[in-house]
Design an enzyme around this catalytic site. Structure first.
Site, PDB file in Angstrom:
ATOM      1  N   HIS C  94      64.944 -19.459  21.134  1.00 63.84           N
ATOM      2  CA  HIS C  94      65.245 -20.205  20.022  1.00 63.84           C
ATOM      3  C   HIS C  94      64.625 -21.398  19.672  1.00 63.84           C
ATOM      4  O   HIS C  94      64.250 -22.284  20.432  1.00 63.84           O
ATOM      5  CB  HIS C  94      66.893 -20.485  20.030  1.00 63.84           C
ATOM      6  N   HIS C  96      63.463 -23.978  16.139  1.00 60.80           N
ATOM      7  CA  HIS C  96      63.702 -24.411  14.480  1.00 60.80           C
ATOM      8  C   HIS C  96      62.196 -24.467  13.942  1.00 60.80           C
ATOM      9  O   HIS C  96      61.833 -25.362  13.491  1.00 60.80           O
ATOM     10  CB  HIS C  96      64.352 -25.812  14.346  1.00 60.80           C
ATOM     11  N   ASP C 119      51.955  -5.055  13.370  1.00 61.44           N
ATOM     12  CA  ASP C 119      51.564  -5.021  14.730  1.00 61.44           C
ATOM     13  C   ASP C 119      52.854  -5.120  15.551  1.00 61.44           C
ATOM     14  O   ASP C 119      52.695  -4.843  16.831  1.00 61.44           O
ATOM     15  CB  ASP C 119      50.745  -6.192  15.141  1.00 61.44           C
ATOM     16  N   HIS C 168      70.200 -21.318   9.663  1.00 58.08           N
ATOM     17  CA  HIS C 168      69.937 -22.010  10.920  1.00 58.08           C
ATOM     18  C   HIS C 168      68.591 -21.973  11.271  1.00 58.08           C
ATOM     19  O   HIS C 168      67.972 -22.826  11.158  1.00 58.08           O
ATOM     20  CB  HIS C 168      70.884 -21.301  11.880  1.00 58.08           C
ATOM     21  N   TYR C 225      45.742  -0.034  21.263  1.00 53.31           N
ATOM     22  CA  TYR C 225      45.304  -1.358  20.963  1.00 53.31           C
ATOM     23  C   TYR C 225      45.472  -2.126  22.162  1.00 53.31           C
ATOM     24  O   TYR C 225      46.621  -2.030  23.075  1.00 53.31           O
ATOM     25  CB  TYR C 225      46.301  -1.882  19.757  1.00 53.31           C
TER      26      TYR C 225
END
Lengths: 227, 227, 227, 227
Positions: C94, C96, C119, C168, C225
């Site tokens: 997580h 910001h 991708d 958020h 790839y």
């Protein structure tokens, strides 16, 4: 074989990182030896901080690996196609650099609206058409080259050394791979400035006289720009 | 000759890079010795990491090289024209810094909408008119100076130490070349902030009292800003 | 216990800073050991420059701390909820980060408009619904996980390894925590490019064939790839 | 006198540079010793790379210099006014950081549209009214403080630790000067993200429940965020 060219291609790939054009392994540079009919390209998916000159892959004009233990970049067939059809170019670069890629995603060519652009590109930087089902699910990477070459009908590649592939990102080229990297940096910078200029004045007009003047003072037969 | 001034001009050119205003060799700084009638300018197209103070080129007021083995910057005639017509300035800087160049491409002067701007510029930073065919294909670099000087009719150059050349980029100046670099940094920063401010509020209003106040507390006869 | 995983989580947290995704302590990464039913997470509010691998906190599947002297990140219950409901994931991140958070603030999913996005993500990066009073003032961090899982009804988390939490910011995940960090970088980059693309051309169209092609050439059963 | 506080203020001023909030000398930080009725502030116009802790200037509550050989920052009377009227604050910071200044130039407060903002500010970051002729040409710097305090009628300064001064730039504060610097960084970051969010979705809506929740989980009496 081609140790000097491998060193050059290796350095060009690192220069893309140094100029902030590449995140992770999202970029590749190659260079051709026209005399030998061979080109050197970055290996696929190798981290830049462990990559060595000897990791560079040598391919022939059928796209076959003739030296190297690693797989070439998946974009190799695009590089090959460009070398085959743009006879004056010696190096090719592909990146997902932020602004040039954003313009490619927008499907809009970068307009020639300033002398920075005109110093390097004789006109707008074009954007290719959408690819169709056969192209995407057939020989996709080769046909990425095909739509680029198609878009350059009537345009000299050496006078417009870059293109946006629709929804994908920029390719650039030059006399050699160092020059192709240089043009990749220029494309990113003119893409940034065009975004800002158009937000300041959507109705801006470029003086067409400056397009001719700036390109010719640097690239014309009476060029006087630089040492 | 003029070794101290060469050192100063050399340092000013590197400072442009340090402040992020210059990519490759896209910038040049110069300084004049009014007493001797000579000015020192960056050589054309030399990489910053190999450039030395002794590479700086000395020119006279006819634009002739009087010392130096390299060609002066192609923008030399613009610098010369500004030195001839703006008598109070001691240094000139030209860059293609991102936002100031984008505003120049847009053909729009940078509006005085904040105290950061007002601390250095007594009004908007003006943009020149489009150049005509005779100017572009005649003495282009000299006439770039001419359209700048024309635009400053009724404006004191030392109170508005910078300009945008239409579709091209910014020029700045100052009492000396260090000051001209400083003003180039300010122009870029106010160009950035003006872009953001106008996107937040296209109808914003600058308090005209602050324009007068901020310029005068720093540059007026009762200046009290700084040591 | 879990010393190797602690080292991995510690490194992942530092990588978030290195990639420019985290200011101050605004981010956290965790990894799970499915066999032992334990996960390792960053402690709450500890400065990155003094943080050590041994500061990492080990929690069980009830969210209880089973090793560590510091409090786990306040977002721990969200990580836990994701581990419980997304069975294929091994790491959660997580941040910001600037653009992904800005899109989350806007309440708009990041559209799949380029091959960079395609991708890594098989479709748009979704945005969760607004949370209600009971969720916000009840088990807020757990229910942040709940609205994420709810949003992924009909979407395979491993094919769309990230989400925007409304007002958020972004969460991402992957097979392991290194992969979750990688996807956090990708989310930020595609958020940046989508902002620019849409400002250039609000009516842009993504070629749907490229969405399928790019995701499958990298993640499909015939992936070719990378090495 | 106040050697420890001088050290703290010195460090805070350098932190502004480290966080990218200050160009040249465009910023200042101060801290107050309420017991002694003295505050320490950066000297005016001194380069950061030669500045020493002993250069910090000590002023009393009449704004008189009681220790120091240099002039205090020209913004000293604003700091003083804030210390007099905001009794809970221990440090003040002023910068011309890019985005917060751009919002101040736009004359628009920064809307509380995300949890990053809500973690630090209990509501929008307000913008002051335009100053009148008497204020601008009278005691300008003191009255800059006056319009800030006037704007905070009905707002607790410690719950909204920052403001935009119209056409000028941001001021922030905190329990101590370290905290004021922290809030200056937050203001810049939320200003950046608000610009992007509003360009993505001009009609965005913040969940008002999250405003209350995020501010209280960090600053309320049952705060549980951080160690």
């Amino acid at each position: 074989m081609l140790e000097a060219l491998k060193e050059e291609v290796f350095k060009a790939n690192l220069d893309l990182v140094k100029h902030g054009l590449v995140i992770f392994t999202w970029g590749n540079a190659s260079a051709i030896d026209r005399g030998k009919g061979l080109f050197v390209i970055k290996p696929s998916g190798v981290d830049y901080d462990v990559m060595k000159p000897s990791d560079m892959v040598v391919c022939d004009m059928d796209g076959k690996v003739v030296e190297g233990t690693l797989k070439p970049s998946s974009d190799m067939p695009t590089h090959l196609y460009l070398y085959k059809h743009f006879e004056d170019i010696g190096g090719v670069v592909h990146t997902h650099s932020t602004y040039a890629t954003a313009w490619a995603q927008a499907g809009v060519g970068i307009p020639n609206i300033g002398t920075t652009h005109a110093d390097y590109f004789a006109q707008d930087i074009p954007c290719t058409r959408q690819m169709n089902e056969e192209e995407v699910f057939g020989e996709y990477e080769r046909d990425t080259g095909k739509v680029i070459v198609e878009r350059f009908e009537g345009i000299k590649p050496i006078e417009v050394p870059g293109v946006l592939v629709h929804n994908h990102g920029p390719f650039s080229w030059g006399e050699d791979v160092h020059n192709a990297v240089h043009n990749a940096v220029v494309m990113e910078q003119v893409a940034i400035m065009a975004s800002i200029s158009l937000s300041v004045n959507p109705a801006l007009k470029m003086n067409p006289l400056l397009i001719k003047k700036h390109y010719e003072r640097k690239h014309g037969k009476n060029a006087y720009y630089g040492q």
